[in-house]
Write an enzyme that holds these catalytic residues in place. Structure first.
Site, mmCIF file in Angstrom:
data_model
loop_
_atom_site.group_PDB
_atom_site.id
_atom_site.type_symbol
_atom_site.label_atom_id
_atom_site.label_comp_id
_atom_site.label_asym_id
_atom_site.label_seq_id
_atom_site.Cartn_x
_atom_site.Cartn_y
_atom_site.Cartn_z
ATOM 1 N N ASN A 21 -2.328 4.073 3.059
ATOM 2 C CA ASN A 21 -1.950 4.748 1.254
ATOM 3 C C ASN A 21 -2.264 5.960 1.601
ATOM 4 O OD1 ASN A 21 -3.787 2.891 -0.942
ATOM 5 N ND2 ASN A 21 -4.393 2.218 1.284
ATOM 6 N N SER A 44 0.418 -4.525 -4.092
ATOM 7 C CA SER A 44 -1.058 -3.323 -3.470
ATOM 8 C C SER A 44 -1.798 -4.139 -3.963
ATOM 9 C CB SER A 44 -0.863 -1.744 -5.516
ATOM 10 O OG SER A 44 -0.219 -1.999 -5.353
ATOM 11 N N ASP A 52 2.812 0.537 8.127
ATOM 12 C CA ASP A 52 2.820 -0.095 9.222
ATOM 13 C C ASP A 52 4.173 0.040 9.246
ATOM 14 O OD1 ASP A 52 0.273 -0.570 8.145
ATOM 15 O OD2 ASP A 52 0.529 -2.844 7.916
ATOM 16 N N TYR A 74 -31.351 12.351 10.389
ATOM 17 C CA TYR A 74 -32.565 11.190 10.669
ATOM 18 C C TYR A 74 -33.211 10.827 9.506
ATOM 19 C CZ TYR A 74 -36.422 10.571 13.454
ATOM 20 O OH TYR A 74 -37.716 9.567 14.272
ATOM 21 N N ARG A 104 3.745 1.636 -16.086
ATOM 22 C CA ARG A 104 3.338 3.021 -15.607
ATOM 23 C C ARG A 104 4.655 3.845 -15.574
ATOM 24 N NH1 ARG A 104 0.067 5.260 -11.178
ATOM 25 N NH2 ARG A 104 0.175 7.441 -12.968
ATOM 26 N N ALA A 117 0.817 -1.235 0.022
ATOM 27 C CA ALA A 117 0.274 0.015 0.095
ATOM 28 C C ALA A 117 0.952 1.327 0.122
ATOM 29 C CB ALA A 117 -1.466 -0.247 1.166
ATOM 30 N N ALA A 118 1.963 1.481 0.738
ATOM 31 C CA ALA A 118 2.053 2.620 0.866
ATOM 32 C C ALA A 118 3.628 3.060 -0.431
ATOM 33 C CB ALA A 118 2.997 2.483 2.431
ATOM 34 N N ARG A 147 -24.449 13.345 25.021
ATOM 35 C CA ARG A 147 -25.496 14.784 26.348
ATOM 36 C C ARG A 147 -24.734 13.406 27.580
ATOM 37 N NH1 ARG A 147 -31.473 14.149 24.334
ATOM 38 N NH2 ARG A 147 -31.782 15.173 26.572
ATOM 39 N N CYS A 168 -6.155 -6.731 4.618
ATOM 40 C CA CYS A 168 -7.490 -6.616 5.765
ATOM 41 C C CYS A 168 -8.556 -7.299 4.689
ATOM 42 C CB CYS A 168 -7.649 -5.150 5.638
ATOM 43 S SG CYS A 168 -6.874 -3.538 6.622
#
Length: 463
Positions: free
Chosen positions: A316, A48, A294, A437, A79, A18-19, A453, A52
């Protein structure tokens, strides 16, 4: 009259998930191959991908490994990224601005020079040092290769007894996956309750739900040995007080940052063993070295301390920031609030911000409240119970953390709290949030606002 050509610079990326590949891709968007050469090393077979998603692939909810792959090696190479699979970086020479890599198939080792370096070495599963930990049938689950190895074991193992060691995110998700595959599952956990990312009272709700699924939960127990058959295969897991038969064992103890290369290179590491970076994700004290994912520690916006929170969402984002900076732009990563969500069958589990012990460790005075509510208006079909726990700072009323356990519609409510934490809102300010709501979606007072609250009332009530 001849014109001199500007030398093409080289960006080297260590780690292809990912990174790392997000950084490479973003840098390529900003600079073409005539300006910047990009070389990426990955010791596994894949790039890539969603780690998870591995428990859901193992459990059968995701059909096929390839569905977890966001971008294939061929797509990266198209690329103009020189991606080298099955190639492990074995040394970083920061002074000499080069890396040494070994081809895992041929054994050949070569040095590659760099102008800019990205370290995205990820994390490694914690594998306890005990007899039998490396036996056949014992699996950690961190990469697609790990997931494939586990599935291969499950498909060729005649027995149907599984032991999961550890009850964090991976342990809980793997327990569900194994239940879905028809296994008898025992989870052995060092803590009294599963999900140590929650406070114990909220972890108890997860415990009860797992027992309800037919999972045997063993708490306050530490595995001391893994027993094997004569052929070397696992046959049981032992603790100080008991023995649990097993045909397969999954280690869900957690992960540590994979920073052995960085440590040997003398790069700065934090208290949790992760690399330390500034907000541009540069490794501290090193102008042309970045790190993300990570293998790094991150700044906690709530506590003001460095933490280790290995998540794909962070990885990411780190990659985007790193790629922008390595590609000549400018971007920063401000920090995290520690948001995570998971599930075990239909039970949704979410948290953000600080737990009680985190707040104590940070020296904060706080109040904690817990409310019971429902996911929808109580009279609307399908309304299910939900428990929300909220922490607020006594002096300021600042929201410090939220934990949610409930059924459908519970987990993603944590995002409201994550935004409030990032904005530094007080619980009193939260009570006025204009949330959507309608009876099919929420009671007229959303459960998160009910908790706000109650917390606001508690911190403003004289003791």
């Amino acid at each position: 009259m001849s014109m001199s050509r500007t030398r093409r610079e080289r960006l080297v990326v260590v780690g292809g998930d990912a990174a790392g590949m997000s950084a490479a891709s973003q840098a390529r968007r900003l600079k073409g191959p005539d300006e910047l050469e990009i070389v990426a090393f990955e010791r596994g077979h894949f790039t890539s991908y969603s780690a998870c998603g591995i428990p859901y692939w193992v459990g059968g909810a995701v059909t096929g490994r390839d569905r977890l792959i966001a971008r294939t090696p061929e797509e990266h190479r198209a690329r103009d990224i020189d991606l080298r699979l099955r190639t492990e970086v074995t040394a970083l020479d920061v002074e000499g601005r080069r890396v040494r890599a070994r081809d895992l198939d041929s054994g050949e080792e070569t040095w590659t020079a760099y102008d800019r370096l990205v370290i995205a070495t990820g994390a490694r599963p914690i594998r306890p040092e005990m007899p039998g930990a490396d036996a056949e049938g014992v699996h950690g689950v961190q990469t697609l290769d790990d997931g494939q190895a586990l599935i291969d074991t499950l498909e060729r193992t005649p027995g149907r007894r599984a032991v999961v060691v550890g009850a964090g995110y991976i342990g809980v998700e793997m327990a569900e996956a194994l239940i879905n595959r028809g296994y008898e599952v025992t989870v052995v956990n060092r803590g009294a309750e599963p999900m140590s990312t929650l406070d114990p009272d909220m972890g108890r709700l997860v415990h009860e739900a797992m027992v309800g699924l037919g999972i045997t939960m063993v708490g306050d127990a530490e595995v001391t040995k893994i027993l094997t058959r004569e052929d070397g295969r696992v046959r049981a897991v032992t603790t100080q007080d008991a023995e649990f038969p097993a045909d397969v064992v999954v280690l869900g103890i957690g992960v540590r940052p994979e920073t052995s290369l960085a440590r040997r290179a003398g790069l700065p590491l934090g208290a949790h063993g992760g690399l330390l970076t500034d907000r541009s994700m540069r490794v501290r004290g090193h102008e042309d070295v970045w790190a993300g994912g990570d293998c790094v520690e991150v700044f906690d916006l709530v506590s003001g301390q460095e933490r280790y929170i290995p998540l794909g969402t962070h990885a990411n984002k780190h990659g985007q920031i790193i790629g922008t900076n390595a590609g000549g732009g400018y971007a920063t990563f401000p920090g995290v609030v520690g948001t995570a969500v998971s599930k075990v069958c239909d039970l949704e589990i979410a948290r953000t911000g600080l737990r009680e012990k985190d707040a104590h460790r940070a020296g904060l005075r706080f109040e904690a409240v817990t409310v019971e509510s429902t996911s929808r208006a109580g009279y609307y079909p399908g309304a299910s119970p939900m428990t929300v726990k909220m922490l607020a700072e006594v002096r300021t009323g600042r929201l410090l953390g939220v934990q949610i356990v409930g059924r459908e519609g519970a987990g993603k409510r944590v995002d409201v709290a994550a935004v409030a934490l990032t904005a530094g809102m007080t619980v009193e300010q939260m009570t006025a949030l204009d949330l959507g709501y309608a009876p099919p979606f929420s009671p007229v007072w959303d459960p998160v606002l009910v908790a706000a609250r109650k917390a606001s009332s508690k911190i403003h009530t004289p003791s």
